[in-house]
Design a protein around this motif. Structure first.
Motif, PDB file in Angstrom:
ATOM      1  N   MET A   1      12.186 -27.808  -1.604  1.00 31.31           N
ATOM      2  CA  MET A   1      12.045 -26.469  -1.033  1.00 31.31           C
ATOM      3  C   MET A   1      12.307 -26.549   0.505  1.00 31.31           C
ATOM      4  SD  MET A   1      11.381 -23.732  -2.754  1.00 31.31           S
ATOM      5  CE  MET A   1      10.769 -22.747  -1.342  1.00 31.31           C
ATOM      6  N   SER A   2      12.613 -25.606   1.086  1.00 34.79           N
ATOM      7  CA  SER A   2      13.253 -25.663   2.556  1.00 34.79           C
ATOM      8  C   SER A   2      11.843 -25.422   3.409  1.00 34.79           C
ATOM      9  CB  SER A   2      14.308 -24.765   2.763  1.00 34.79           C
ATOM     10  OG  SER A   2      13.767 -23.254   2.798  1.00 34.79           O
ATOM     11  N   ARG A   3      11.886 -25.759   4.719  1.00 32.36           N
ATOM     12  CA  ARG A   3      10.780 -25.795   5.562  1.00 32.36           C
ATOM     13  C   ARG A   3      10.623 -24.250   6.075  1.00 32.36           C
ATOM     14  NH1 ARG A   3       9.791 -30.710   8.211  1.00 32.36           N
ATOM     15  NH2 ARG A   3       8.107 -29.577   9.184  1.00 32.36           N
ATOM     16  N   ILE A   5       9.986 -21.800   8.748  1.00 34.86           N
ATOM     17  CA  ILE A   5      10.768 -21.631  10.118  1.00 34.86           C
ATOM     18  C   ILE A   5      10.213 -20.460  10.998  1.00 34.86           C
ATOM     19  CG2 ILE A   5      12.623 -21.439  11.697  1.00 34.86           C
ATOM     20  CD1 ILE A   5      14.390 -22.820   9.561  1.00 34.86           C
ATOM     21  N   VAL A  36       8.441 -25.592  11.185  1.00 35.11           N
ATOM     22  CA  VAL A  36       9.332 -25.723  11.981  1.00 35.11           C
ATOM     23  C   VAL A  36       9.595 -24.663  13.062  1.00 35.11           C
ATOM     24  CG1 VAL A  36      11.834 -26.308  12.302  1.00 35.11           C
ATOM     25  CG2 VAL A  36      10.713 -27.162  10.324  1.00 35.11           C
ATOM     26  N   LEU A  38      11.878 -22.913  15.790  1.00 32.06           N
ATOM     27  CA  LEU A  38      13.258 -22.739  15.929  1.00 32.06           C
ATOM     28  C   LEU A  38      13.048 -21.818  17.489  1.00 32.06           C
ATOM     29  CD1 LEU A  38      15.974 -21.439  13.689  1.00 32.06           C
ATOM     30  CD2 LEU A  38      15.494 -20.052  15.613  1.00 32.06           C
ATOM     31  N   LEU A  60       8.547 -30.525  14.482  1.00 29.60           N
ATOM     32  CA  LEU A  60      10.049 -30.664  14.511  1.00 29.60           C
ATOM     33  C   LEU A  60      10.698 -29.435  15.057  1.00 29.60           C
ATOM     34  CD1 LEU A  60      12.519 -32.231  13.438  1.00 29.60           C
ATOM     35  CD2 LEU A  60      12.435 -30.676  11.411  1.00 29.60           C
ATOM     36  N   VAL A  62      14.090 -27.008  16.356  1.00 32.75           N
ATOM     37  CA  VAL A  62      15.387 -26.759  16.111  1.00 32.75           C
ATOM     38  C   VAL A  62      15.992 -25.626  17.244  1.00 32.75           C
ATOM     39  CG1 VAL A  62      17.165 -25.503  14.577  1.00 32.75           C
ATOM     40  CG2 VAL A  62      15.165 -26.990  13.665  1.00 32.75           C
ATOM     41  N   LEU A  95      17.909 -14.349  11.972  1.00 36.59           N
ATOM     42  CA  LEU A  95      18.121 -14.439  10.371  1.00 36.59           C
ATOM     43  C   LEU A  95      17.613 -15.730   9.872  1.00 36.59           C
ATOM     44  CD1 LEU A  95      22.021 -13.522   9.695  1.00 36.59           C
ATOM     45  CD2 LEU A  95      19.750 -12.070   9.231  1.00 36.59           C
ATOM     46  N   SER A  96      17.404 -16.755  10.682  1.00 36.28           N
ATOM     47  CA  SER A  96      16.955 -18.202  10.326  1.00 36.28           C
ATOM     48  C   SER A  96      15.376 -18.228  10.457  1.00 36.28           C
ATOM     49  CB  SER A  96      17.614 -19.177  11.065  1.00 36.28           C
ATOM     50  OG  SER A  96      19.001 -19.093  11.143  1.00 36.28           O
ATOM     51  N   HIS A  98      11.727 -17.288   9.549  1.00 33.46           N
ATOM     52  CA  HIS A  98      10.963 -16.519   8.442  1.00 33.46           C
ATOM     53  C   HIS A  98      10.180 -15.589   9.246  1.00 33.46           C
ATOM     54  CE1 HIS A  98      12.132 -20.240   6.163  1.00 33.46           C
ATOM     55  NE2 HIS A  98      12.226 -19.487   5.334  1.00 33.46           N
TER      56      HIS A  98
ATOM     57  N   ALA D  75      18.549 -26.161  -2.977  1.00 31.70           N
ATOM     58  CA  ALA D  75      16.982 -26.827  -2.966  1.00 31.70           C
ATOM     59  C   ALA D  75      16.698 -27.992  -2.034  1.00 31.70           C
ATOM     60  CB  ALA D  75      16.579 -26.849  -4.381  1.00 31.70           C
ATOM     61  N   ILE D  77      17.900 -28.712   0.769  1.00 36.29           N
ATOM     62  CA  ILE D  77      18.272 -28.289   2.325  1.00 36.29           C
ATOM     63  C   ILE D  77      16.679 -28.358   2.976  1.00 36.29           C
ATOM     64  CG2 ILE D  77      19.167 -26.746   4.085  1.00 36.29           C
ATOM     65  CD1 ILE D  77      21.247 -28.470   2.634  1.00 36.29           C
ATOM     66  N   ASP D  78      16.523 -28.999   3.932  1.00 34.45           N
ATOM     67  CA  ASP D  78      15.086 -28.939   4.533  1.00 34.45           C
ATOM     68  C   ASP D  78      15.102 -27.900   5.665  1.00 34.45           C
ATOM     69  OD1 ASP D  78      13.789 -31.168   3.632  1.00 34.45           O
ATOM     70  OD2 ASP D  78      15.276 -32.298   4.299  1.00 34.45           O
ATOM     71  N   VAL D  80      16.970 -24.601   6.851  1.00 42.18           N
ATOM     72  CA  VAL D  80      18.232 -23.400   6.696  1.00 42.18           C
ATOM     73  C   VAL D  80      18.384 -22.709   7.694  1.00 42.18           C
ATOM     74  CG1 VAL D  80      18.927 -21.743   4.988  1.00 42.18           C
ATOM     75  CG2 VAL D  80      17.575 -23.616   4.228  1.00 42.18           C
ATOM     76  N   ALA D  82      20.469 -19.560   8.427  1.00 43.45           N
ATOM     77  CA  ALA D  82      21.282 -18.574   7.956  1.00 43.45           C
ATOM     78  C   ALA D  82      22.027 -17.731   8.903  1.00 43.45           C
ATOM     79  CB  ALA D  82      20.168 -17.546   7.250  1.00 43.45           C
TER      80      ALA D  82
END
Lengths: 162, 162, 162, 162
Positions: A1-3, A5, A36, A38, A60, A62, A95-96, A98, D75, D77-78, D80, D82
């Protein structure tokens, strides 16, 4: 699963010391949750302060940079995404993430709030209010207001569980 | 020399009949000045109405489409720019317009106002007000309010002469 | 209905005088057909030469500029689309052209050929060959080679009728 | 300091099992070096295989997705990103990679090679050759060919030290 964000937006060169302290604290709390952070990646204002806060707690970070060259990023960014697209990258920030948290800013920050709401994202305002302009999104449950970084974390938890 | 471009932004499917009448009239007046009308290109709301108005008076219309495929544009668009970039194209709308006119809209329109102001463009609101959120830009002379399409034309003339 | 758009790509500062003559002639022929000429908008090489050619025959020219500021476009561009997205605009060049013509160029031009082929566009090479790299697209009928600007016009006509 | 990012490009649905094995091995080796692996993020071909390889060795993976919705990512990818920009994201892949490795692919992959070379990046081909088209970049030392994933790692080390 992705992190998971959390996007943290807000003013760059125009950010006040108080708002940077809020951003720094928010970055710390995001890192402690294992999320994460961002942001827009530049070495200024809310971007620099939030990334530094996350780093201080081992988080972390980004940065979605407007520039073509990764080397113009803040030193507190782990993963630099160089878009070369100027403010076109604001759409990618929206978009990136959450969930998007917006601290006080000018038109750049407002564009990120708007693009996030347009794309069905949850947005949390911290340390300011955007007035009536986004009331339709407040009513449909997409736009929230928090008064402290701790409140933001609580709101994100309740949002992502629902 | 390149042509003078007026961007006309505003709601899509949510636009009211009254706002579409305003957009249609504005499109006519832009065409009569010999200016190019630029909008988001989709066959809905303010986009469709403003392009139709410009066409009725022999004007040239440019649509900056979010889609990959030109064929999804409004039939009243002469030049379809297919960006394939979704709302990322809002940044291009802002940069390509010498002056941006914003009729009532939701978050998409607000993002275009914000991106235009951020990039030093003149913005004219027609038929609504965005409250206090953009006051800094009102004070520095970038943000204007008009009550009729005729007022918009007068404002554009005074802006581009200064 | 929207206008038929022919994209003309090729080298900027590196273009030879001979290739610029080809581009100029191609621009003239595109204008005589009543088609719109689209290119990358900068005042250099194939862009400048093709736009000047189209203008000499009363054609309409559209430039998709990498820059944020319309004023950096070639003087032969009628409609300047300022993307602020650097080479990210190459994707828009590809999507917005009904047919793409590529004169000799370096990596920028090759990226435009590749993005057009990827997005199911017809591509015509004029004055060079790209070797075997795009053979799959030559076999499926998307990639063509012409030896003169007149041949290009004939190819475009046969493509758009099929 | 920000993390060192290696971009791994190549075919999606069209990738062969052999090329996916190469990509998987390359992902493992990138992770073992402590480098971040960046790719196009989709759950297919070289993207899926390289991300899975990096994950198997505890590496961090970043996917620059063409889609608006993070949930369409692989799945493995840590992080993402978008973009909602379709193949417009290929430019971001090129700019964000310190070095770009290209396994066999079609026009999408070729566009990424071209955009990377155009923007002064080092590019390493693994498992194929692009013929003469990019010879100017081979001569100026930007374009390299490797025959094994181990060679790729050696090349990246020698490039980043120079």
């Amino acid at each position: 699963m992705s992190r998971f964000i959390v996007g943290v937006m807000g003013g760059g060169e125009t950010a006040t010391a108080e708002h940077c302290r809020l951003a720094n604290r928010l970055g710390q709390l995001i890192a402690r949750q294992g999320w994460v952070l961002l942001n827009g990646g530049r070495p200024a204002g809310i971007m620099e302060a939030s990334a530094r806060g996350a780093r201080e707690y081992g988080g972390l970070t980004v940065g979605i940079l407007p520039d073509r060259d990764s080397r113009s990023a803040s030193a507190y960014i782990d993963i630099v995404i160089a878009t070369g697209m100027g403010d076109g990258r604001n759409y990618i920030n929206a978009l990136s993430s959450h969930v998007l948290v917006a601290l006080p800013g000018q038109a750049g920050t407002i564009s990120e709030i708007a693009l996030a709401l347009k794309n069905n994202k949850q947005v949390i305002l911290l340390g300011w209010d955007t007035g009536n302009l986004f009331n339709a999104y407040r009513r449909n449950g997409q736009l929230h207001t928090a008064t402290t970084p701790e409140d933001v974390i609580g709101l994100i938890k309740s949002i992502s569980q629902s």
